[in-house]
Design a protein around this motif. Structure first.
Motif, PDB file in Angstrom:
ATOM      1  N   ALA A 176      -3.390 -65.742 -55.894  1.00 45.21           N
ATOM      2  CA  ALA A 176      -2.090 -66.210 -55.477  1.00 45.21           C
ATOM      3  C   ALA A 176      -1.522 -64.921 -54.487  1.00 45.21           C
ATOM      4  N   VAL A 177      -0.652 -65.504 -53.287  1.00 51.29           N
ATOM      5  CA  VAL A 177       0.138 -64.567 -52.716  1.00 51.29           C
ATOM      6  C   VAL A 177       1.617 -64.979 -52.947  1.00 51.29           C
ATOM      7  N   LEU A 178       2.491 -64.267 -53.485  1.00 53.12           N
ATOM      8  CA  LEU A 178       3.877 -64.388 -53.411  1.00 53.12           C
ATOM      9  C   LEU A 178       4.566 -63.973 -52.140  1.00 53.12           C
ATOM     10  N   HIS A 179       5.155 -64.570 -51.305  1.00 57.36           N
ATOM     11  CA  HIS A 179       5.597 -64.264 -49.964  1.00 57.36           C
ATOM     12  C   HIS A 179       7.044 -63.559 -50.122  1.00 57.36           C
ATOM     13  N   GLU A 180       7.098 -62.373 -49.579  1.00 57.56           N
ATOM     14  CA  GLU A 180       8.397 -61.910 -49.483  1.00 57.56           C
ATOM     15  C   GLU A 180       9.133 -61.756 -50.980  1.00 57.56           C
ATOM     16  N   VAL A 181       8.271 -61.350 -51.980  1.00 59.50           N
ATOM     17  CA  VAL A 181       9.079 -61.688 -53.210  1.00 59.50           C
ATOM     18  C   VAL A 181       9.839 -60.342 -53.548  1.00 59.50           C
ATOM     19  N   GLY A 182       9.459 -59.178 -52.887  1.00 56.35           N
ATOM     20  CA  GLY A 182      10.250 -58.075 -53.190  1.00 56.35           C
ATOM     21  C   GLY A 182      11.027 -57.466 -51.821  1.00 56.35           C
ATOM     22  N   ARG A 183      11.697 -56.681 -52.127  1.00 59.61           N
ATOM     23  CA  ARG A 183      12.475 -56.099 -51.090  1.00 59.61           C
ATOM     24  C   ARG A 183      12.646 -54.471 -51.276  1.00 59.61           C
ATOM     25  N   LYS A 184      12.071 -53.718 -50.559  1.00 58.21           N
ATOM     26  CA  LYS A 184      12.265 -52.346 -50.510  1.00 58.21           C
ATOM     27  C   LYS A 184      12.374 -51.538 -49.086  1.00 58.21           C
ATOM     28  N   ARG A 240      13.132 -54.143 -46.367  1.00 58.23           N
ATOM     29  CA  ARG A 240      12.237 -55.061 -45.630  1.00 58.23           C
ATOM     30  C   ARG A 240      11.849 -56.082 -46.905  1.00 58.23           C
ATOM     31  N   TYR A 241      11.096 -57.137 -46.550  1.00 58.22           N
ATOM     32  CA  TYR A 241      10.564 -58.066 -47.712  1.00 58.22           C
ATOM     33  C   TYR A 241       8.983 -57.523 -47.759  1.00 58.22           C
ATOM     34  N   TRP A 242       8.570 -57.961 -48.904  1.00 58.19           N
ATOM     35  CA  TRP A 242       6.912 -57.610 -49.171  1.00 58.19           C
ATOM     36  C   TRP A 242       6.335 -58.659 -49.960  1.00 58.19           C
ATOM     37  N   ASP A 243       5.151 -58.998 -49.406  1.00 60.13           N
ATOM     38  CA  ASP A 243       4.337 -59.961 -50.172  1.00 60.13           C
ATOM     39  C   ASP A 243       3.656 -59.232 -51.239  1.00 60.13           C
ATOM     40  N   VAL A 244       3.233 -60.072 -52.398  1.00 62.89           N
ATOM     41  CA  VAL A 244       2.338 -59.438 -53.464  1.00 62.89           C
ATOM     42  C   VAL A 244       1.024 -60.176 -53.751  1.00 62.89           C
ATOM     43  N   ALA A 245       0.011 -59.878 -53.729  1.00 56.97           N
ATOM     44  CA  ALA A 245      -1.012 -60.641 -54.051  1.00 56.97           C
ATOM     45  C   ALA A 245      -1.559 -60.491 -55.540  1.00 56.97           C
ATOM     46  N   TRP A 246      -1.682 -61.529 -56.176  1.00 57.78           N
ATOM     47  CA  TRP A 246      -2.123 -61.519 -57.558  1.00 57.78           C
ATOM     48  C   TRP A 246      -3.812 -61.543 -57.389  1.00 57.78           C
TER      49      TRP A 246
END
Ligand SMILES: CC(C)(COP(=O)(O)OP(=O)(O)OC[C@H]1O[C@@H](n2cnc3c(N)ncnc32)[C@H](O)[C@@H]1OP(=O)(O)O)[C@@H](O)C(=O)NCCC(=O)NCCS
Length: 164
Positions: free
Chosen positions: A141-149, A152-158
């Motif tokens: 999975a990839v969660l799109h723009e799930v975090g902000r640091k 800017r927003y960042w994607d996270v791959a599971w």
């Protein structure tokens, strides 16, 4: 020659120092404020030497990296799934230390009542992706723009690995 062993409380200063570098300078972790050792104690206390464990890589008496497994989610049916994490001191990358840590961690976990391991990789991080693929993790999975640091927003791959 570096060696791997179970983390002990006396290692926590070094573990925090390694981690804080990535907290302060990278998007690899979504922690945003460096920890004191005292603040990191509850995290350390979750390790039971079974499903949830922390290992350190030691060289010449100094901790130069660590890896851990931790609960993926708190609800009971998730108990056989763990989230794994690994951080090498920035000047120790690419010298086989990660391999030593993950081989020991994954070997240990396969002897526990665990079924799936997950690595959550904030993108981009191609060394971590290559490393996790090397150890049998597949992207699910990839969660799109799930975090902000860093504003800017960042994607996270599971990434998922079957342990049993
Ligand atoms: C990801 C990390 C733990 C890997 O540890 P490492 O000690 O650098 O990796 P190793 O030298 O043990 O490499 C083991 C294998 O992983 C793969 N690998 C590691 N780094 C790689 C890279 N930059 N490019 C391609 N493959 C890589 C290779 O298959 C390698 O085996 P090989 O050397 O026989 O080709 C380390 O780079 C790190 O701490 N990075 C910063 C923190 C981080 O991103 N943590 C993970 C957050 S999700």
């Amino acid at each position: 020659m570096a060696t791997v062993r179970a983390a002990e409380l006396r290692d926590l200063d070094a573990i925090v120092s390694i981690y804080n570098h990535y907290v302060a300078t990278t998007h690899f972790t979504f922690d945003t404020v460096p920890f004191t050792t005292l603040q990191r104690r509850p995290w350390f206390d979750q390790f039971d030497g079974g499903r949830y464990r922390a290992l350190v890589l030691e060289h010449d008496g100094a901790v130069i990296g660590y890896a851990n497994s931790a609960p993926l989610k708190s609800k009971p049916a998730y108990a056989t799934s763990v989230e794994v994490s690994i951080y090498l001191a920035a000047d120790q990358i690419g010298q086989g230390g990660g391999a030593q840590l993950y081989e020991a961690l994954l070997d240990g976990l396969s002897a526990e009542d665990t079924h799936r391991a997950y690595a959550l990789i904030a993108l981009p991080n191609s060394p971590s992706i290559a490393f996790h693929r090397r150890y049998g993790f597949n992207q699910v999975a990839v969660l799109h723009e799930v975090g902000r640091k860093f504003d800017r927003y960042w994607d996270v791959a599971w990434f998922e690995k079957a342990l049993s």
